[in-house]
Design a protein around this motif. Structure first.
Motif, PDB file in Angstrom:
ATOM      1  N   VAL A 297       0.821  -1.207   0.000  1.00 41.90           N
ATOM      2  CA  VAL A 297       0.000   0.000   0.000  1.00 41.90           C
ATOM      3  C   VAL A 297       0.856   1.258   0.000  1.00 41.90           C
ATOM      4  O   VAL A 297       0.629   2.184  -0.780  1.00 41.90           O
ATOM      5  CB  VAL A 297      -0.970  -0.008   1.207  1.00 41.90           C
ATOM      6  N   SER A 298       1.847   1.315   0.867  1.00 42.53           N
ATOM      7  CA  SER A 298       2.678   2.520   0.962  1.00 42.53           C
ATOM      8  C   SER A 298       3.378   2.816  -0.358  1.00 42.53           C
ATOM      9  O   SER A 298       3.449   3.981  -0.784  1.00 42.53           O
ATOM     10  CB  SER A 298       3.716   2.365   2.070  1.00 42.53           C
ATOM     11  N   THR A 299       3.879   1.775  -1.010  1.00 42.99           N
ATOM     12  CA  THR A 299       4.547   1.968  -2.294  1.00 42.99           C
ATOM     13  C   THR A 299       3.589   2.518  -3.334  1.00 42.99           C
ATOM     14  O   THR A 299       3.932   3.427  -4.105  1.00 42.99           O
ATOM     15  CB  THR A 299       5.131   0.630  -2.784  1.00 42.99           C
ATOM     16  N   ALA A 300       2.376   1.990  -3.363  1.00 48.48           N
ATOM     17  CA  ALA A 300       1.377   2.455  -4.321  1.00 48.48           C
ATOM     18  C   ALA A 300       0.991   3.904  -4.048  1.00 48.48           C
ATOM     19  O   ALA A 300       0.864   4.713  -4.982  1.00 48.48           O
ATOM     20  CB  ALA A 300       0.146   1.559  -4.261  1.00 48.48           C
ATOM     21  N   VAL A 301       0.805   4.240  -2.774  1.00 51.40           N
ATOM     22  CA  VAL A 301       0.439   5.610  -2.426  1.00 51.40           C
ATOM     23  C   VAL A 301       1.555   6.576  -2.808  1.00 51.40           C
ATOM     24  O   VAL A 301       1.304   7.661  -3.357  1.00 51.40           O
ATOM     25  CB  VAL A 301       0.109   5.719  -0.921  1.00 51.40           C
ATOM     26  N   GLU A 302       2.784   6.201  -2.536  1.00 51.21           N
ATOM     27  CA  GLU A 302       3.923   7.064  -2.902  1.00 51.21           C
ATOM     28  C   GLU A 302       3.961   7.310  -4.407  1.00 51.21           C
ATOM     29  O   GLU A 302       4.259   8.424  -4.861  1.00 51.21           O
ATOM     30  CB  GLU A 302       5.234   6.424  -2.431  1.00 51.21           C
ATOM     31  N   ARG A 303       3.653   6.288  -5.196  1.00 47.71           N
ATOM     32  CA  ARG A 303       3.658   6.441  -6.648  1.00 47.71           C
ATOM     33  C   ARG A 303       2.579   7.437  -7.085  1.00 47.71           C
ATOM     34  O   ARG A 303       2.836   8.312  -7.912  1.00 47.71           O
ATOM     35  CB  ARG A 303       3.429   5.091  -7.317  1.00 47.71           C
ATOM     36  N   ILE A 304       1.392   7.317  -6.513  1.00 43.12           N
ATOM     37  CA  ILE A 304       0.312   8.234  -6.874  1.00 43.12           C
ATOM     38  C   ILE A 304       0.661   9.654  -6.456  1.00 43.12           C
ATOM     39  O   ILE A 304       0.416  10.616  -7.196  1.00 43.12           O
ATOM     40  CB  ILE A 304      -1.008   7.777  -6.220  1.00 43.12           C
ATOM     41  N   LYS A 305       1.266   9.803  -5.283  1.00 46.90           N
ATOM     42  CA  LYS A 305       1.587  11.136  -4.779  1.00 46.90           C
ATOM     43  C   LYS A 305       2.647  11.846  -5.627  1.00 46.90           C
ATOM     44  O   LYS A 305       2.771  13.080  -5.565  1.00 46.90           O
ATOM     45  CB  LYS A 305       2.036  11.054  -3.317  1.00 46.90           C
ATOM     46  N   ARG A 306       3.385  11.091  -6.411  1.00 50.98           N
ATOM     47  CA  ARG A 306       4.329  11.747  -7.319  1.00 50.98           C
ATOM     48  C   ARG A 306       3.592  12.492  -8.442  1.00 50.98           C
ATOM     49  O   ARG A 306       4.187  13.323  -9.120  1.00 50.98           O
ATOM     50  CB  ARG A 306       5.293  10.716  -7.917  1.00 50.98           C
ATOM     51  N   HIS A 307       2.313  12.182  -8.604  1.00 54.65           N
ATOM     52  CA  HIS A 307       1.530  12.780  -9.675  1.00 54.65           C
ATOM     53  C   HIS A 307       0.503  13.797  -9.194  1.00 54.65           C
ATOM     54  O   HIS A 307      -0.113  14.484 -10.010  1.00 54.65           O
ATOM     55  CB  HIS A 307       0.796  11.685 -10.465  1.00 54.65           C
TER      56      HIS A 307
END
Length: 284
Positions: free
Chosen positions: A199-209
């Motif tokens: 989950v944390s990895t996915a959230v970090e990826r979205i937050k880059r956008h």
């Protein structure tokens, strides 16, 4: 594209959670389940039990992304005559007592289309709705509802999934407002438990956008689950587990009992405790 959106209640709630150093708890219940009055009582009970944002489901005959629990809840509501006009009426009554909790309508486009988009947006805004999640309208159809909703001052909240890659994500996020809802599993609601480690990895990826908060849902069933998700997300969404708790108190004719509202609030309190057990001050 720049839109003037009145997302004050949503923004204020996430700001409050950030100040408290924690994630937000977002709770979903179905409008009209098991009947309109009990549904309103449940809705009113959620903030006091610890819900920061409430999602109110629009009953629909042909849901695509909903698992058995939410499908059954929608059918119970439809049997009680729950429709879009009645759902907005419940929200107006909720607003008589609660002016601060954000309310998100979640459902499918068909009932809104039949109601009339322009009429719906006027009535939803007047009722006190803050945002919309319409799961069957992709970005390619933003002209249908998303852009008119933004212009009317309602946040249009998008779903991102594990299969939304970096090429697709900008299109998904372009006109999103309020927050991003990350669906942590592929498939339908309530049928699996997510891999909390991812989950944390996915959230970090979205937050880059996007600078928007990212909330995570699908598969969260307990306070322990909520705590795991809260470590990496700005908010935790729980729906099917609350519907299951409600369903477990109904009589043989699917009617509410004296335990119905309490069963929901008991679980919400556990979920809220889980979310609040995770300090995010270092990341705030």
């Amino acid at each position: 594209m720049t839109n003037r959106i009145d997302t004050n209640r949503i923004e204020a709630r996430f700001q409050k959670c950030r100040q408290e150093g924690r994630a937000a708890l977002v709770t979903y219940v179905m409008a009209g389940d098991p009947d309109p009055e009990t549904s309103l009582d449940v809705l009113k009970s959620l903030p006091g039990a610890g819900a920061d944002i409430v999602e109110f489901g629009l009953p629909f005959t042909d849901p695509m992304a909903d698992g058995p629990a939410i499908q059954a809840a929608g059918l119970r509501a439809l049997k009680q005559g729950q429709d879009l006009a009645g759902t907005l009426a419940l929200i107006r009554r909720f607003r008589d007592e609660d002016a601060s909790t954000p309310v998100i309508l979640m459902g499918y486009f068909n009932p809104i289309f039949i109601y009339g988009v322009e009429r719906f947006l006027v009535d939803a805004k007047a009722a006190g709705v803050d945002g919309l999640i319409v799961v069957d309208l992709p970005p390619e159809e933003d002209d249908e509802l998303c852009l008119p909703a933004l212009q009317a001052g309602l946040a249009f909240i998008r779903l991102a999934t594990p299969t939304t890659d970096d090429k697709r994500l900008p299109a998904v996020l372009e006109n999103t407002a309020g927050f991003v809802y990350y669906v942590s599993i592929t498939g339908i609601t309530g049928m699996a438990t997510p891999d909390f480690g991812k989950v944390s990895t996915a959230v970090e990826r979205i937050k880059r956008h996007t600078p928007l908060p990212v909330v995570v849902g699908f598969g969260v069933k307990s306070g322990a689950h909520a705590a795991s998700v809260a470590q990496g997300a700005d908010g935790v969404v729980v729906g099917s587990a609350l519907i299951d708790a409600l369903k477990g108190t109904l009589d043989e004719n699917d009617r509410a009992t004296s335990r119905t509202v309490e069963a929901v609030t008991t679980l919400v309190k556990d979920l809220a405790a889980g979310v609040r057990s995770v300090s995010k001050k270092a990341a705030a």
